[in-house]
Design an enzyme around this catalytic site. Structure first.
Site, PDB file in Angstrom:
ATOM      1  N   LYS A 260       0.847  -1.205   0.000  1.00 60.08           N
ATOM      2  CA  LYS A 260       0.000   0.000   0.000  1.00 60.08           C
ATOM      3  C   LYS A 260       0.877   1.249   0.000  1.00 60.08           C
ATOM      4  CE  LYS A 260      -4.003  -1.767   2.563  1.00 60.08           C
ATOM      5  NZ  LYS A 260      -5.030  -1.589   1.523  1.00 60.08           N
ATOM      6  N   ARG A 334     -10.398 -11.265   1.089  1.00 59.16           N
ATOM      7  CA  ARG A 334     -11.279 -12.244   0.448  1.00 59.16           C
ATOM      8  C   ARG A 334     -10.647 -13.636   0.449  1.00 59.16           C
ATOM      9  NH1 ARG A 334     -11.429  -8.772  -4.965  1.00 59.16           N
ATOM     10  NH2 ARG A 334     -11.114  -7.157  -3.400  1.00 59.16           N
TER      11      ARG A 334
END
Ligand code: BES
Ligand code: ZN
Ligand code: ZN
Length: 487
Positions: A260, A334
């Site tokens: 990130k 996920r």
């Protein structure tokens, strides 16, 4: 904070300070004794606006209408204003809603007080003193209705349990990542189980390998903090139904090798909010002793970088045998949820399955900071969640699946890809990815709740403080309470 209910008129109650709710903008209600002073102070009586008349020891707070949501935030604002004032240890409030639905109003009042008083000062050298000891609520306005004291006492108790469970979740989320890593989350779950009589099983890496949870293990691999899967259960006799809750517990999300940018990494300690909500919900369910069987599963993992990290171009095999092409290691939630959902479905045949996750930035872009996105295959199941949120005073909205977006997570090399081939609709494509790991017989009974917006906000809003809000806890407990009452 201690609460007392009484039917004594407010003027006969001894307290250091009185909170007065102002609904009538003309200040005509008989509880308002300081009309001139309020006007002089420029008080308009707008929702959550407060004015403290220090000489009178009276705090006025505005409310736009007599509804639970307004009551909750108004009382939170009032409590925030007076807490910390050393001479105010006892408070009195007249409960104002003179209609039969008094238990809902009472709950909102108590929730507002406990949620509003919350502070997280674990890392402050100087702790803020909790000065408020006692809140006395006068129910004098209800006298004309055959007041059911028993029902009021039960409502008070339920509200206390719920608000304290929300604060419990907030504490976990606010704790920094090197103080709360998977092993610590598992310890919190074990301690909770011991205190509240839940059963608890913790799966360590050896167990996770045995369970073929290689996708979750891959996400965890580069971290020095080894993963855990937590399974808590509340099993009353003759339960009315069985519910499974699954939470994303990323104790830190650096993004992994798809690292990130610096500005986006800050606050990623909050990526454990879904798992922390599940722990809070389990606490409330067991303390309320709801007559339904509830299972809570948390995938607790840290997503880091290193020579051992999983990488874009890897193909992982999930617990149910599906192969996943990795194209971005920052879409890790996920992956952890895929294996945890498979495990939960293997362990428990549930009537409903709800998962909670700070899954996508796209949810925050789409619906804003204050709202959760609810997805799934069944309108009925999603509506249950929306109803729970509404009663709780949380914001939630549906995002619809469609078959065109479903195509965007197809992979040329594996069964499915962990990111979409389009930059749009990211909250929905993440939801569709999870859907691939829901068994046929659970498809209609499942809803996914993306809490990325409200779980952690860097300013106070309504009854929520700066930082963790405990999003999901109240909406789900209200839903479970409703399901408990069904025949
Ligand atoms: N934990 C983040 C999602 C998130 C973002 C939560 C902002 C709260 C606030 C998640 O793991 C993530 O990084 N998702 C990516 C997915 C993308 C790579 C497809 C995102 O949303 O950018
Ligand atoms: Zn991520
Ligand atoms: Zn994440």
């Amino acid at each position: 904070m201690n609460f007392e209910l009484t039917t004594n008129p407010i003027k006969h109650i001894e307290a250091d300070v009185e909170i007065i709710i102002v609904v009538d903008k003309n200040f005509e209600h008989r509880f308002i004794q300081d009309k001139a002073l309020l006007e002089k102070a420029g008080f308009k009586g707008e929702q959550d606006e407060t004015t403290l008349l220090i000489e009178q020891d009276r705090l006025y707070v505005g409310m736009d209408k007599l509804a639970s949501t307004n009551m909750r935030t108004a009382i939170a604002a009032a409590i925030r204003k007076i807490q910390g004032i050393k001479s105010y240890q006892t408070v009195k409030i007249a409960s104002y809603m003179n209609h039969e639905k008094c238990t809902a109003a009472l709950k909102a009042m108590v929730e507002g007080a406990i949620l509003g008083a919350y502070r997280f000062d674990r890392y402050k050298s100087e702790k803020s003193p909790q000065t408020l000891e006692q809140i006395t609520i006068s129910m004098e306005d209800y006298r004309e209705f055959d007041l059911n004291i028993q029902a009021c006492a039960e409502a008070l108790n339920a509200a206390q349990i719920l608000a304290e469970a929300t604060n419990f979740t907030r504490d976990i989320v606010n704790t920094s990542p090197d103080d709360c890593y998977p092993k610590v989350m598992a310890k919190i779950a074990k301690d909770l189980a011991k205190e509240s009589g839940l059963s608890c099983r913790i799966l360590k890496p050896k167990d996770l390998r045995k369970e073929q949870m290689h996708t979750l293990l891959a996400v965890a691999r580069a971290s020095r903090h080894k993963p855990r899967v937590i399974h808590l259960s509340h099993k009353p006799k003759n339960p009315k139904m069985v519910i499974s809750l699954i939470g994303k517990g990323l104790t830190y999300d650096s993004g992994g090798l798809s690292l990130k940018p610096a500005d986006f990494m800050v606050t990623m300690k909050s990526d454990k909010s879904g798992g922390s909500a599940v722990l809070g919900i389990m606490k409330a369910v067991s303390e309320m002793d709801l007559p339904i069987e509830v299972h809570g599963f948390v995938g607790a993992v840290e997503n880091m970088i290193g020579g051992d990290a999983y990488k874009p171009d890897d193909v992982l095999v999930a617990k149910n045998g599906k192969t996943i092409e990795i194209r971005n290691t920052d879409a890790e939630g996920r992956l952890v949820l895929a294996d945890t959902l498979c495990y939960a479905q293997q362990e428990v045949k549930a009537d409903y399955i709800f998962d909670f996750a700070t899954l996508t930035g796209a949810s925050v872009v789409g619906v804003g900071h204050y709202t959760s996105s609810v997805m799934g295959n069944s309108e009925e199941t999603k509506d249950l969640v929306l109803k729970g949120a509404k009663i709780a005073g949380e914001f939630a909205t549906k995002l619809d699946f469609n078959r065109y977006l479903k195509k965007s997570i197809k992979s040329e090399v594996a069964d499915i890809c962990n990111i979409s081939n389009t930059r749009y609709g990211g909250a929905i494509t993440a939801g569709l990815f999870l859907e691939a790991f829901i068994d046929e017989d659970h498809k209609e009974k499942w809803a996914h709740i993306d809490i990325a917006g409200p779980a952690f906000v860097e300013h106070a809003w309504g009854e929520n403080p700066h930082g963790a809000s405990g999003a999901g806890v109240r909406m789900m407990v209200k839903l479970l309470e409703r399901l408990s009452k069904e025949k």
